[in-house]
Design a protein around this motif. Structure first.
Motif, PDB file in Angstrom:
ATOM      1  N   ASN A  53     -12.523   2.147   3.714  1.00 31.70           N
ATOM      2  CA  ASN A  53     -13.560   1.604   4.555  1.00 31.70           C
ATOM      3  C   ASN A  53     -13.132   0.705   5.557  1.00 31.70           C
ATOM      4  O   ASN A  53     -12.298  -0.074   5.617  1.00 31.70           O
ATOM      5  CB  ASN A  53     -14.645   0.925   3.717  1.00 31.70           C
ATOM      6  N   THR A  80     -12.002  -8.861   2.462  1.00 29.48           N
ATOM      7  CA  THR A  80     -12.643  -8.611   1.433  1.00 29.48           C
ATOM      8  C   THR A  80     -13.953  -9.553   1.317  1.00 29.48           C
ATOM      9  O   THR A  80     -14.007 -10.538   1.932  1.00 29.48           O
ATOM     10  CB  THR A  80     -11.878  -8.832   0.183  1.00 29.48           C
ATOM     11  N   GLU A  83     -20.378  -8.378  -2.992  1.00 26.62           N
ATOM     12  CA  GLU A  83     -21.827  -7.696  -2.358  1.00 26.62           C
ATOM     13  C   GLU A  83     -22.251  -7.496  -3.764  1.00 26.62           C
ATOM     14  O   GLU A  83     -21.759  -7.019  -4.874  1.00 26.62           O
ATOM     15  CB  GLU A  83     -21.608  -6.428  -1.796  1.00 26.62           C
ATOM     16  N   LYS A  90     -19.722  -6.674  -6.613  1.00 24.75           N
ATOM     17  CA  LYS A  90     -18.820  -5.768  -6.339  1.00 24.75           C
ATOM     18  C   LYS A  90     -17.896  -6.264  -5.118  1.00 24.75           C
ATOM     19  O   LYS A  90     -18.407  -6.947  -4.136  1.00 24.75           O
ATOM     20  CB  LYS A  90     -19.638  -4.435  -5.587  1.00 24.75           C
ATOM     21  N   ASN A  92     -15.916  -5.578  -2.156  1.00 18.62           N
ATOM     22  CA  ASN A  92     -15.521  -4.700  -1.005  1.00 18.62           C
ATOM     23  C   ASN A  92     -14.129  -5.072  -0.518  1.00 18.62           C
ATOM     24  O   ASN A  92     -14.120  -6.141  -0.058  1.00 18.62           O
ATOM     25  CB  ASN A  92     -16.810  -4.656  -0.042  1.00 18.62           C
TER      26      ASN A  92
END
Length: 216
Positions: A53, A80, A83, A90, A92
């Motif tokens: 991502n 980072t 979420e 989570k 990310n």
């Protein structure tokens, strides 16, 4: 190469190049500046493609559009953020683009990460299904405005045995690559689902040693 800054990234640097796999997706807006995400495919020598991502400011792409199957070269940082997704937190992990170049010539795949940070959790050593020693690390990398990115990393073989002996608070330097992997997560109802994890696979690792000063 388009850039939003001329600063040298001293503690957190990502250099990646690959193929755009998805359309731009709006992420958020900060102080009037819009940010978008997309997935970048980076092929390994083995042929496996890491799907990473990327987050990018509208300022980097306002003069030219970004399309699926474009080849891009990016310089940025690992970022980072947490979420809440479906009732669970989570983590990310993204590449935050600082510079980008869209170029269809001399296409190649690059995946280089350099981090300088502190161990913020006790390393967890385990054995892979193939019997190889691995060690999971969580590294806190400081950035501006008193913020930090908490980056999951994984060490292999001798680096895993070395990392297993490190303690929380140790300052470390590492080089590696960002990777994606799928894993099966068992749920409370007994079922399971496939999830995707992102981490830095460590190729080089060392800790900071305090120098002993002798007063003359």
């Amino acid at each position: 190469m388009k850039s939003t800054t001329d600063n040298v990234y001293e503690t957190n640097k990502a250099v990646v190049s690959g193929i755009v796999k998805t359309d731009l997706k709006f992420s958020h807006k900060t102080y009037g500046e819009a940010f978008y995400t997309f997935v970048l495919g980076i092929e390994r020598r083995s042929g496996y493609v890491d799907e990473i991502n990327v987050m990018i400011s509208e300022r980097l792409i306002y003069e030219s559009s970004l399309y699926v199957d474009d080849y891009v070269e990016i310089i940025g940082q690992v970022r980072t953020y947490n979420e809440n997704s479906e009732g669970r937190n989570k983590l990310n992990v993204v590449i935050f683009a600082r510079e980008i170049q869209i170029n269809s010539e001399n296409m190649y795949f690059e995946n280089y990460i350099y981090l300088e940070g502190y161990l913020c959790k006790t390393p967890v050593k385990r054995t892979s299904p193939l019997g190889r020693d691995i060690c999971d690390l969580m590294v806190a990398v400081n950035r501006m405005y008193n913020k930090s990115d908490y980056v999951p990393c994984i060490a292999w073989g001798r680096n895993a045995n070395y990392a297993d002996k490190l303690t929380v608070g140790t300052k470390i330097y590492l080089e590696g690559r960002i990777q994606s992997r799928e894993y099966k997560k068992k749920l409370e109802d007994g079922s399971s689902e496939i999830r995707k994890a992102f981490e830095i696979s460590i190729l080089k690792l060392e800790e900071e040693y305090e120098e002993d000063y002798i007063e003359e």
